[in-house]
Design an enzyme around this catalytic site. Structure first.
Site, short mmCIF file in Angstrom:
data_model
loop_
_atom_site.label_atom_id
_atom_site.label_comp_id
_atom_site.label_asym_id
_atom_site.label_seq_id
_atom_site.Cartn_x
_atom_site.Cartn_y
_atom_site.Cartn_z
N CYS A 123 0.86 -1.18 0.00
CA CYS A 123 0.00 0.00 0.00
C CYS A 123 0.90 1.23 0.00
O CYS A 123 1.70 1.42 0.92
CB CYS A 123 -0.87 -0.02 1.26
N CYS A 154 -0.67 3.57 -6.55
CA CYS A 154 -1.65 3.04 -5.60
C CYS A 154 -1.91 1.62 -6.08
O CYS A 154 -2.21 1.41 -7.26
CB CYS A 154 -2.95 3.85 -5.63
N1 DGL Z 1 -3.88 0.46 -2.17
C1 DGL Z 1 -3.49 1.57 -1.40
C2 DGL Z 1 -2.34 2.37 -1.98
O1 DGL Z 1 -1.51 1.80 -2.61
C3 DGL Z 1 -4.54 2.33 -0.64
C4 DGL Z 1 -5.69 2.91 -1.36
C5 DGL Z 1 -6.66 3.48 -0.35
O2 DGL Z 1 -7.05 2.76 0.57
O3 DGL Z 1 -7.00 4.67 -0.51
O4 DGL Z 1 -2.22 3.55 -1.75
#
Ligand code: DGL
Length: 286
Positions: A70, A204
């Site tokens: 993440c 993301c």
């Molecule tokens: N998948 C995550 C990222 O890479 C988080 C997205 C989220 O929860 O806003 O930032």
């Protein structure tokens, strides 16, 4: 032991897939915090608290090493956890414990330079403009701009926050609606740069699930830096340099979620190639 993989939701599955392909015999436990997703619009303290609780859960599941799959957690929480939480975790457990992020491997791939490399080897084809698509929190942190400027000041970094996109992907939104949002953000970034970026990063992990929509919206041939494979290479290198972390040998996979009801997600299932394999976990509180 097993390797933990943490994300706010289904986005980290894109990283998990690459980790498993690279380390097929390792044991993995994935935790998706669907009950609190998306993280990208939350304030910093909440992101730190939720990430800490997610990591604590994975340590309790027998992981010694955790990958934050993440960008938002890596940008906002990782340094805080490494400095002010992990030392106490290590003392309490009496075992090695560490948390790795995905921004370092991404910047290494984008700059062609290892994180601590003071040398001046130049990557074969360094981009002069790099476009980053990410959550609001990641973009506000300016982590890509700051860290790339330290290593490759000649690379101009342009970031585009896509505030609603992770929520839509987590909710399994319709591809047509997603394509319109992706195109709007791609067009905004291209207009700001004054032309297409030389390379782009889906900063993301949720966006990887709709990578084909970014490919379709970006000018033909715009290369994407692939976070999942950069992260898998970094993890393999880390394990080779740190034999105190045993990645396991039976190739087991467990998937935990804080909200089983959130998993009727056709979009993520299409990416995954079948029903999402999650079992319930406790709810995390920031
Ligand atoms: N998948 C995550 C990222 O890479 C988080 C997205 C989220 O929860 O806003 O930032």
């Amino acid at each position: 032991m097993a390797i933990g993989v943490f994300d706010s939701g289904v986005g980290g599955l894109s990283i998990h897939r690459a980790l498993v392909a690279r380390l097929p015999e390792a044991d993995f436990v994935y935790l998706g915090d669907q009950a609190n997703a998306p993280y990208g619009g939350r304030d910093g303290e909440a992101i730190v608290g939720l990430t800490r609780d997610g990591c604590a859960r994975l340590f309790a599941e027998g992981c010694d090493l955790i990958v934050l799959a993440c960008n938002t957690a890596s940008a906002i929480a990782l340094r805080r956890l490494q400095q002010s939480w992990l030392p106490a975790v290590r003392r309490t457990r009496g075992r090695p414990a560490n948390v790795l992020g995905i921004i370092v491997p991404t910047i290494e791939a984008a700059t062609g330079r290892r994180w601590r490399d003071e040398g001046c080897a130049v990557a074969a084809a360094l981009p002069s403009t790099l476009g980053i698509f990410a959550t609001r929190a990641t973009v506000a942190s300016r982590v890509f701009e700051i860290e790339i400027a330290k290593r490759r000041p000649e690379v101009a970094v342009f970031s585009e926050a896509c505030p609603d996109l992770a929520r839509m992907i987590e909710a399994g939104a319709d591809r047509g609606a997603l394509a319109a949002v992706v195109r709007r953000h791609v067009d905004a970034l291209v207009a700001r740069i004054g032309g297409p970026p030389d390379r782009a990063v889906l900063g993301c992990t949720h966006y990887e699930i709709v990578a084909e929509l970014f490919h379709a919206a970006l000018p033909p041939g715009t290369p994407l830096i692939h976070q999942p494979s950069a992260t898998a290479t970094a993890l393999a290198d880390y394990l080779a340099a740190h034999p105190e972390y045993d990645p396991g040998t039976v190739g087991s996979r467990r998937f935990l979620t804080t909200d089983p009801a959130a998993l009727r997600n056709g979009l993520a299932e299409a990416f995954w190639g079948g029903p999402l394999p999650f079992e319930p976990s406790v709810v995390l509180t920031a």
